[in-house]
Design an enzyme around this catalytic site. Sequence first.
Site, short mmCIF file in Angstrom:
data_model
loop_
_atom_site.label_atom_id
_atom_site.label_comp_id
_atom_site.label_asym_id
_atom_site.label_seq_id
_atom_site.Cartn_x
_atom_site.Cartn_y
_atom_site.Cartn_z
N GLN A 1 57.32 26.04 33.88
CA GLN A 1 58.01 25.31 34.94
C GLN A 1 57.16 25.18 36.19
O GLN A 1 57.43 24.31 37.03
CB GLN A 1 59.35 25.98 35.24
CG GLN A 1 60.25 26.12 34.02
CD GLN A 1 60.45 24.82 33.25
OE1 GLN A 1 60.36 23.73 33.82
NE2 GLN A 1 60.69 24.92 31.96
N ILE A 2 56.15 26.02 36.33
CA ILE A 2 55.16 25.82 37.39
C ILE A 2 54.06 24.91 36.88
O ILE A 2 53.72 23.89 37.48
CB ILE A 2 54.57 27.16 37.86
CG1 ILE A 2 55.66 28.09 38.37
CG2 ILE A 2 53.51 26.93 38.94
CD1 ILE A 2 55.19 29.50 38.67
N GLY A 3 53.48 25.27 35.74
CA GLY A 3 52.31 24.56 35.24
C GLY A 3 52.58 23.17 34.70
O GLY A 3 51.65 22.36 34.59
N ASN A 4 53.82 22.87 34.33
CA ASN A 4 54.13 21.51 33.88
C ASN A 4 54.17 20.52 35.04
O ASN A 4 54.25 19.31 34.82
CB ASN A 4 55.47 21.49 33.15
CG ASN A 4 55.36 22.04 31.74
OD1 ASN A 4 54.26 22.24 31.23
ND2 ASN A 4 56.49 22.31 31.11
N GLU B 1 61.94 30.36 22.53
CA GLU B 1 62.02 29.19 23.39
C GLU B 1 62.47 28.05 22.50
O GLU B 1 61.80 27.74 21.50
CB GLU B 1 60.68 28.85 24.04
CG GLU B 1 60.79 27.62 24.94
CD GLU B 1 59.44 26.99 25.28
OE1 GLU B 1 59.41 26.14 26.17
OE2 GLU B 1 58.44 27.31 24.62
N ASP C 1 68.03 25.67 30.81
CA ASP C 1 69.14 25.05 31.53
C ASP C 1 69.37 25.73 32.88
O ASP C 1 69.59 25.05 33.90
CB ASP C 1 70.43 25.16 30.70
CG ASP C 1 70.52 24.12 29.60
OD1 ASP C 1 69.61 23.29 29.50
OD2 ASP C 1 71.50 24.14 28.83
N ASP D 1 57.13 30.60 20.81
CA ASP D 1 57.01 29.42 21.66
C ASP D 1 57.59 28.17 20.99
O ASP D 1 57.34 27.92 19.81
CB ASP D 1 55.53 29.19 21.98
CG ASP D 1 55.29 27.93 22.78
OD1 ASP D 1 55.72 27.89 23.94
OD2 ASP D 1 54.68 26.98 22.23
N ALA D 2 58.34 27.39 21.73
CA ALA D 2 58.78 26.04 21.37
C ALA D 2 59.15 25.90 19.90
O ALA D 2 58.59 25.08 19.17
CB ALA D 2 57.69 25.03 21.74
N VAL D 3 60.13 26.68 19.47
CA VAL D 3 60.50 26.63 18.04
C VAL D 3 61.21 25.34 17.68
O VAL D 3 61.37 25.04 16.48
CB VAL D 3 61.37 27.85 17.65
CG1 VAL D 3 60.62 29.14 17.90
CG2 VAL D 3 62.71 27.83 18.37
N HIS E 1 55.55 30.18 33.46
CA HIS E 1 54.29 29.42 33.36
C HIS E 1 54.55 27.94 33.13
O HIS E 1 53.87 27.09 33.69
CB HIS E 1 53.44 30.00 32.22
CG HIS E 1 53.92 29.63 30.86
ND1 HIS E 1 54.87 30.36 30.17
CD2 HIS E 1 53.59 28.59 30.04
CE1 HIS E 1 55.10 29.80 29.00
NE2 HIS E 1 54.35 28.72 28.89
#
Length: 612
Positions: A404-407, A305, A332, A269-271, A402
């Site tokens: 792009q929906i949950g944000n 990510e 993107d 996640d989010a490296v 998760h």
Amino acid sequence: MKRQHCMPFGAECLPDGKVRFRLWAPAAQQVSIIIDERAPIPLQPVGEGWYEHVSVQAHAGSRYRYQISNRFGVDGLCVPDPASRYNPGDVHGFSEVIDPTAFAWQDENWHGRPWEEAVIYEIHIGTFTPEGTFAAIEQKLDYLAELGVTAIELMPVADFPGRCNWGYDGTLLFAPDSIYGTPDDLKRLVQSAHRHGLMVLLDVVYNHFGPEGNYLHTYAPHFFTERHHTPWGAAINFDGDDSRIVRDFYIHNALYWLEEYHLDGLRLDAVHAILDDSQPDILEELAQTVRSVLGAERAIHLILENDHNTAHYLARAQNGQADYYDAQWNDDAHHAFHVLLTSERDGYYADYNNEPIRHLGRCLTEGFAYQGEASAYRQDTPRGEPSAHLPPVAFVNFLQNHDQIGNRALGERLTLLASDDALHAATTLFLLSPSIPLLFMGEEWGAREPFPFFCNFSGELAEAVTAGRRKEFARFGRFHDPAARAAIPDPCAVSTFEQAKLNWQVMNQPAHAEWHMLYQTLLTLRQRIIVPRLHKIRRAHFEVLASYALYACWQIGEEAQWIVFANLGATPINLSAAPQGSLVYSNQKNSQQQPISEILPAFTVAWYLKEG
């Protein structure tokens, strides 16, 4: 068959029946262990901040925790094991000794699947089924295999505080959260998935710990560094003094999940929030270690990510195998799709406002849209590295996930944001493009349940999270009004979690069944037509036909081309000539799969295979 990853820390069951406990606590003056509510037993210092005790009393199933006294005035603080394999009493409670060799694996003939075959299905364990458990997912594996999925990706399972969480607030990184089941329950899920021909990937978080339940600051402050800062505060210490021990903690975590749970891969996640100035950096060292230790045995897949679009992590060897990471989640591509489908321009979507169709075409044929260009959303700083030399399978594309929906403030899915015709066309384009597709649970039947951000903090922390969540959206036009922000779901309310649970009862309703049939049809075509040819794709190009339409072509070896004409808009497009090649699939309703002529109708995507 037995599987165990031996670690230099935590509770390890030894061959002679004893249990070795080992903790790194460089700031402690004394460390004791409490086993099964007995009197504390001092651990012996063994150098470099390590404390150890070998117990004849402890056994598999024993509950234990450490008692810390340190020079900062903390005396008698009881903490769980940061390397706990299981914490049935949640993140503040006792850890449990687990003997991994007690589980009898029966999938010794499973050696994984090639990355090119991947169709990923992202699952949040707590909301995928009414029960919200590992065991309940196991009952859905027949369904997923029949759909055409080849890999399930579990959102993080590392122990988090409370009864519900997305998983990105985990604090005990080796312990599956007990709300989902036991370690053996997770192992049974993995084993059953392999019987169904499904890979199992796990989302792991190596950039921060959650805000509740992390005690490392009290006895191992060297685990963090003020040299770097992240959105969560001081960064994980990957490149300062004592960073070797910290790096080993995470490398062992990766190996532990892959070896002891026989997982097929990890998504990191989010490296971009992992800050490391050393060479090799932790991402390179972790990937190299995983591949050297486990890569010869079976197919292991590592996914990033990374908002920085750092293409060199995705480099390929001469044989086409990944040097480090197989692929990156391609935000993107999602953002370009989203702007075309919804016309939203807020936040990071502003970077795709200028010719979103051109951004999408670049993603489909070259990987990243941003390959070094300035990002207005990021204060005009350059973003990304050239990626056109990488194969399509180095990128995981999606219409929803998760984040792009949950944000979103209300957690709406695309089914509530885009027209059915536009979404139908985008799905046809997305699933038959050569890049690896990822689905978010329920997407395939047009689920309408939201997936808002939820957690289960309490007290002042809960109040701060709720207020922070609502403040975050104050800069968006529709939430300028405080009353509108007050309507944003409270992340800490049980109702927010409950509304995210999928409603499986609607699947047989005509509209939902139609969506399901579309996904199943396209995924069947993907495995039959595209997957066998993926390794031969050499280059690609695209042309913008109109503000919502494009043409793209992938060269397959020297003998074939995979071609698409896509119109995601409501206006028909005139073509200069009729498409060439054999029509493989068109989403035109009642078209009987007739090739398009010199007009590309509204909301139409047509795929062609040209050979010879």
